[in-house]
Structure formats: structure tokens, C-alpha cells
Enzyme design. Structure first.
Site, short mmCIF file in Angstrom:
data_model
loop_
_atom_site.label_atom_id
_atom_site.label_comp_id
_atom_site.label_asym_id
_atom_site.label_seq_id
_atom_site.Cartn_x
_atom_site.Cartn_y
_atom_site.Cartn_z
CE1 TYR A 124 5.00 14.37 10.33
CE2 TYR A 124 5.27 15.22 8.12
CZ TYR A 124 4.47 14.68 9.11
OH TYR A 124 3.15 14.43 8.84
CE1 TYR B 238 0.87 10.88 3.28
CE2 TYR B 238 3.11 10.34 2.67
CZ TYR B 238 1.84 9.94 2.99
OH TYR B 238 1.53 8.59 3.02
CD GLU C 31 -2.88 0.14 2.54
OE1 GLU C 31 -3.99 -0.37 2.40
OE2 GLU C 31 -2.34 0.28 3.66
N PRO C 32 1.71 1.43 -1.01
CG PRO C 32 2.89 1.32 -3.02
CD PRO C 32 1.83 0.61 -2.23
N GLY C 33 2.51 4.96 -0.80
CA GLY C 33 2.10 6.31 -1.20
C GLY C 33 3.32 7.10 -1.61
NE ARG C 34 7.31 9.01 3.00
CZ ARG C 34 6.97 9.97 3.86
NH1 ARG C 34 7.34 11.20 3.63
NH2 ARG C 34 6.29 9.70 4.95
CB CYS D 73 2.98 35.57 10.23
SG CYS D 73 2.57 36.74 8.96
NE ARG E 193 6.58 15.02 4.51
CZ ARG E 193 7.83 14.69 4.69
NH1 ARG E 193 8.79 15.44 4.15
NH2 ARG E 193 8.15 13.64 5.42
N1 LLP Z 1 -1.24 2.63 4.47
C1 LLP Z 1 -1.64 3.23 5.61
C2 LLP Z 1 -2.65 2.59 6.43
C3 LLP Z 1 -1.08 4.46 5.98
O1 LLP Z 1 -1.49 5.04 7.10
C4 LLP Z 1 -0.11 5.06 5.14
C5 LLP Z 1 0.47 6.36 5.50
C6 LLP Z 1 0.27 4.41 3.97
C7 LLP Z 1 -0.30 3.18 3.67
C8 LLP Z 1 1.27 4.98 3.01
O2 LLP Z 1 2.52 5.15 3.57
P1 LLP Z 1 3.74 5.66 2.67
O3 LLP Z 1 4.03 4.59 1.66
O4 LLP Z 1 3.32 6.91 2.00
O5 LLP Z 1 4.84 5.86 3.62
N2 LLP Z 1 2.36 13.01 6.63
C9 LLP Z 1 3.53 12.19 6.82
C10 LLP Z 1 3.30 10.76 6.44
C11 LLP Z 1 2.13 10.11 7.16
C12 LLP Z 1 1.85 8.73 6.62
C13 LLP Z 1 0.45 8.34 6.91
N3 LLP Z 1 0.11 7.02 6.52
C14 LLP Z 1 4.67 12.79 6.01
O6 LLP Z 1 4.50 13.84 5.40
O7 LLP Z 1 5.76 12.24 5.99
#
Ligand code: LLP
Length: 453
Positions: free
Chosen positions: A334, A390, A290-293, A361, A330
Site C-alpha cells: 500500500y 496488519y 467494528e474497529p481493528g487498526r 530478495c 504494508r
Molecule cells: N470490519 C470489516 C468487515 C473489515 O473488513 C475490516 C477490515 C474491519 C472491520 C476493520 O477495519 P479497520 O478498523 O482495521 O480499518 N490489510 C490492510 C487493511 C485491510 C482491512 C480489511 N478489513 C492494511 O494493512 O491496511
């Protein structure tokens, strides 16, 4: 300088992405501007799919929409034959309104409302990923009301603490997400599902965190999940058909980051899963990532226009850009580190040590502490890399800044995928109560008379 995806320096000495001169993009669409490299997004989707095909053909990839979700992004994910993870009614609406098939949607979230659950069921989402017992109860009620059966995964907290920013850890025992395995909460949830004739347990889900470099935590999580699957089978007669191992693979933001490759990530989990299942004589579950980043992060670049600067003798030199924490929170959240380049001076030597600050500001509104850039002048275009994940999704209107536009670039074409907000967008949800309207017209705007409340 580390150039990502389709980036190159063109004959004018400008940064080019997807065959588009970024200085031209800034002129045409304005700044700040999110630029997304379509080929790079697709290449990363394919790396996941090909790795899965190679190491574990029984599974699929789910894009985590929270990283960056717009209707155009949904079309790309659909086109790449992937599933989509949504965490809210708003994300589900975005997907459905783009024509994304509900039957390829996983519905996540640790506090889904009754309305969101009803929306998910009516739309026919593929799986609900259940986080807690309250949700399970609501899901059962709503499924019963709709005389339907809902397929669910149970989100577990496997008790694995990964090496990343503490805000991005989600797999440890003390987490707001999921059911613990060792404390029996996951089993309790599974029993509740089995008692319901409107819920069907399909599998387990674990997401241990985000921006993770080392793969040992994933191996360990896989082992713990299989141990649990084994216990469920032998002690409780429950068969688990699906295992969703979440996302979390890290990307390169700065030169210090050393992420694993997508292939190594998939190979590690797939390999561990096969070994563990074989040793326990378990059938192989369907495997999901389940990748996002790692799909969209490095495919995104933000362009800013440089404005003023401020040199504090003997201390530091600030250069100011026309965005900041409103389009990229970010750094403040972080302590994230970014690499950047002056897009119209891409061939000039980086000779000045500066700090890039935004226009909000807040003293914390810094995009990059201490970076070497060529001498900058107002009007130069700064390209900040790896801002695809993000950034837009966490952007705000702080200081009533308008959220930037986003463009998708590919083969020399640039298409708008998010329109820049206008000032009237900023006030479109504002309401002025009648009594304040009257007061304003009575006073013809400015008045020394104090307001009577
Ligand atoms: N699956 C679930 C259930 C999640 O909560 C997340 C991310 C992902 C998959 C995807 O994770 P990734 O592959 O993108 O690492 N706002 C933070 C990141 C929070 C991640 C939230 N959950 C940032 O800007 O680094």
C-alpha cells in the site's frame, strides 16, 4: 518525534514502552520483535466504549480480529467486555481456544466454506454476517441440519466511495463485498432469509473501507443505511434491530496523517443515526462499531537490529535491518509510510538521510524511504512505530525468514504472547516423498548424476 501511548525516553537515552527499555527487550527476546503496549490497547478499547456510552448507550464494540489476533489479544478483548469479529475458521479457533465466548463472536467473510459455517453454528457464534446468496443457502442448509435458528446480519455495499488506498475501499458498488442496496440485491437476500424458518434477520452491516480520515463518508453511509431501513419497514414490513457500521477509522502512521479521534468518529455516526431515525420516526437500532487498526495499530512497535549499510554516492544511503516485508508487507502493498527512531540513540539528533531496507530478495523490500536518523552502526536497534495492525497478521515466511516473536508490555513487565518461530517450525509441514528419500540416501547427498524423473 511523536511518541505514542506509554512511550518515553528513559535516563539512558533509550526508548521505553510500557515501562520496559526497548534495547533490553531486543536483547532479551531477539529481533525483529513486535512490542504491544497493553495500556494503550486498553485505553483505545475504553475510548470506544466510553464514547458509545456517552453518545449512544444502546450498542457495543466489536474488535476486528484480522488486525491482530492471538490468544492473549482475545483475553484482552474479552476483559474489556467487547465482541470479536472473525473471518475464518482459523480466527474462530484462535478465539475459542483462548476461552473467548462464542456468543460474543460475529462471523464475517465473503467465502465461508461449508466447514466454516458448520463450525460457526456448532460453536454457537452470536451472528453470521452474510455476504452473498450462496452463503445464505449453505447457512440455511446447515441450520436446518442442526435443527437450529441462526441469527444473521446482511452485509450491504452502500455505494459510498471513500478517500483511501483503493485496496482498502469496500463500500462502493463495484466491490467483492456485500449486497448492493440500489440494485435490489440486499432486498433479495432479506426475502430469502424471511422465507427460511432457520434464519433470523437481526440487522444490517456496512464497512466502507479502512484507514479513513474524513467522517463525512460515515455520515453519508449512516444516512443511506437509515433510508434503507425505512424502506424495508414501510414497503416490506421488515424491522431492523441492529446496525453494524464496521470499522475503518484511520491512525497516524506519519506526520502527514491527521486521523479523527475515536470520540469524534463515534459521535458523528451516533449523531447522524439519531437524527435520521428521528426524522423518519424509526426506533433506534442497536449500534455496533467494528474497529481493528484504531485499537491496536499505534499500540504496536517493531524492533529491528541494524546490520550493514550501503551508500551509493550521490544517490542514497541504505541501512539494512534483520526483517522487512516478511514481517511488514504494508509498504510494498500500500506504499505505507512509517516513522521510526533509533531506540538506543533516542536523544541524538537525526542528522543522516537514509532509506531503511529489509533483508528479503526483493527491491520492493523497503520499510521506510527517506528518513532522518542519527548516524547508525551495526547493532543499533531501530524502532518502527504504528506496526500493531496488519503486520503480524499479514506476516509471511518469505525467504524462509522465521516470523518474529511478540511481547506485551505493561508497567515494566514484558510477557511473550507469540513465540519466535524456529528453523524447525519452518520445515514442520514439509514432506519428503519416499522416492526422494531413497534417492537422497543412495547418492549420499551431493551427486553429479542428474535426477531421473
Ligand atoms: N470490519 C470489516 C468487515 C473489515 O473488513 C475490516 C477490515 C474491519 C472491520 C476493520 O477495519 P479497520 O478498523 O482495521 O480499518 N490489510 C490492510 C487493511 C485491510 C482491512 C480489511 N478489513 C492494511 O494493512 O491496511
Amino acid at each position: 518525534m511523536h511518541l505514542r501511548g506509554s512511550m518515553r525516553i528513559n535516563d539512558s537515552g533509550h526508548l521505553e514502552i510500557g515501562g520496559c527499555d526497548t534495547v533490553e527487550l531486543a536483547r532479551r527476546f531477539g529481533t525483529p520483535l513486535y512490542v504491544f503496549d497493553e495500556l494503550e490497547i486498553r485505553r483505545r478499547c475504553r475510548s470506544y466504549k466510553e464514547a458509545l456510552e456517552r453518545y449512544y448507550p444502546h450498542g457495543n464494540i466489536i474488535y476486528a480480529g484480522k488486525a491482530f489476533l492471538t490468544q492473549a489479544m482475545c483475553r484482552i478483548i474479552q476483559d474489556e467486555g467487547m465482541y470479536l469479529d472473525v473471518v475464518s475458521g482459523g480466527e474462530l479457533f484462535t478465539a475459542l481456544s483462548a476461552g473467548f465466548p462464542a456468543e460474543r463472536v460475529f462471523f464475517h467473510g465473503n467465502n465461508k466454506s461449508q466447514e466454516e459455517i458448520a463450525y460457526g453454528i456448532k460453536s454457537g457464534v452470536h451472528r453470521f454476517v452474510v455476504d452473498n446468496l450462496h452463503e445464505l443457502e449453505m447457512l440455511n442448509e446447515e441450520a436446518t441440519r442442526n435443527a437450529t435458528t441462526v441469527d444473521v446480519l446482511i452485509r450491504v455495499a452502500p455505494g459510498v466511495e471513500v478517500d483511501t488506498h483503493s485496496y482498502m475501499r469496500t463500500g462502493q458498488m463495484d466491490s467483492k463485498f456485500g449486497f448492493g442496496i440500489d440494485d435490489g440485491r440486499a432486498l433479495e437476500a432479506i426475502r430469502a432469509i424471511r422465507r427460511s424458518s432457520h434464519l433470523r434477520l437481526r440487522g444490517l452491516h456496512a464497512h466502507i473501507g479502512s484507514q479513513i480520515f474524513e467522517l463525512e463518508s460515515y455520515e453519508m453511509t449512516t444516512r443511506l443505511m437509515v433510508e434503507f431501513i425505512d424502506r424495508l419497514r414501510t414497503d416490506n414490513g421488515v424491522d431492523i434491530e441492529e446496525l453494524n457500521m464496521g470499522g475503518g477509522l484511520g491512525i497516524r502512521y506519519s506526520a502527514d496523517d491527521t486521523p479523527s479521534t475515536i470520540e469524534a468518529f463515534v459521535e458523528t455516526v451516533a449523531g447522524a443515526l439519531k437524527v435520521e431515525c428521528r426524522s423518519k420516526d424509526l426506533p433506534l437500532p442497536r449500534l455496533y462499531f467494528e474497529p481493528g487498526r484504531s485499537i491496536v495499530g499505534e499500540a504496536g512497535t517493531t524492533l529491528y537490529t541494524i546490520g550493514g549499510s550501503k551508500e551509493i554516492p550521490g544517490v542514497r544511503k541504505y541501512i539494512f535491518v534483520d526483517g522487512g516485508m516478511a514481517d511488514n508487507p504494508r509498504v510494498a502493498l500500500y506504499q505505507a509510510e512509517y516513522e521510526a527512531m533509533v531506540a538506543n540513540k533516542a536523544l541524538q539528533a537525526p542528522s543522516d538521510l537514509v532509506t531503511v531496507a529489509g533483508k528479503c530478495c526483493e527491491s520492493g523490500d523497503i520499510l521506510i524511504w527517506d528518513i532522518n536518523l542519527p548516524p547508525c552502526a551495526p547493532g543499533d536497534i531501530l524502532a518502527v512505530f504504528a506496526t500493531g495492525a496488519y503486520n503480524y497478521s499479514m506476516a509471511s515466511n518469505y525467504n524462509r525468514l522465521t516470523r518474529p516473536a511478540a511481547v506485551l508490555v505493561c508497567d515494566g513487565e514484558a510477557d511473550l504472547i507469540v513465540r519466535r518461530e524456529s528453523f524447525s517450525d519452518l520445515v514442520q509441514h514439509d514432506c519428503i516423498p519416499e522416492r526422494l528419500r531413497l534417492l537422497a540416501s543412495d547418492c549420499h547427498g551431493l551427486s553429479d548424476t542428474p535426477l531421473r524423473i
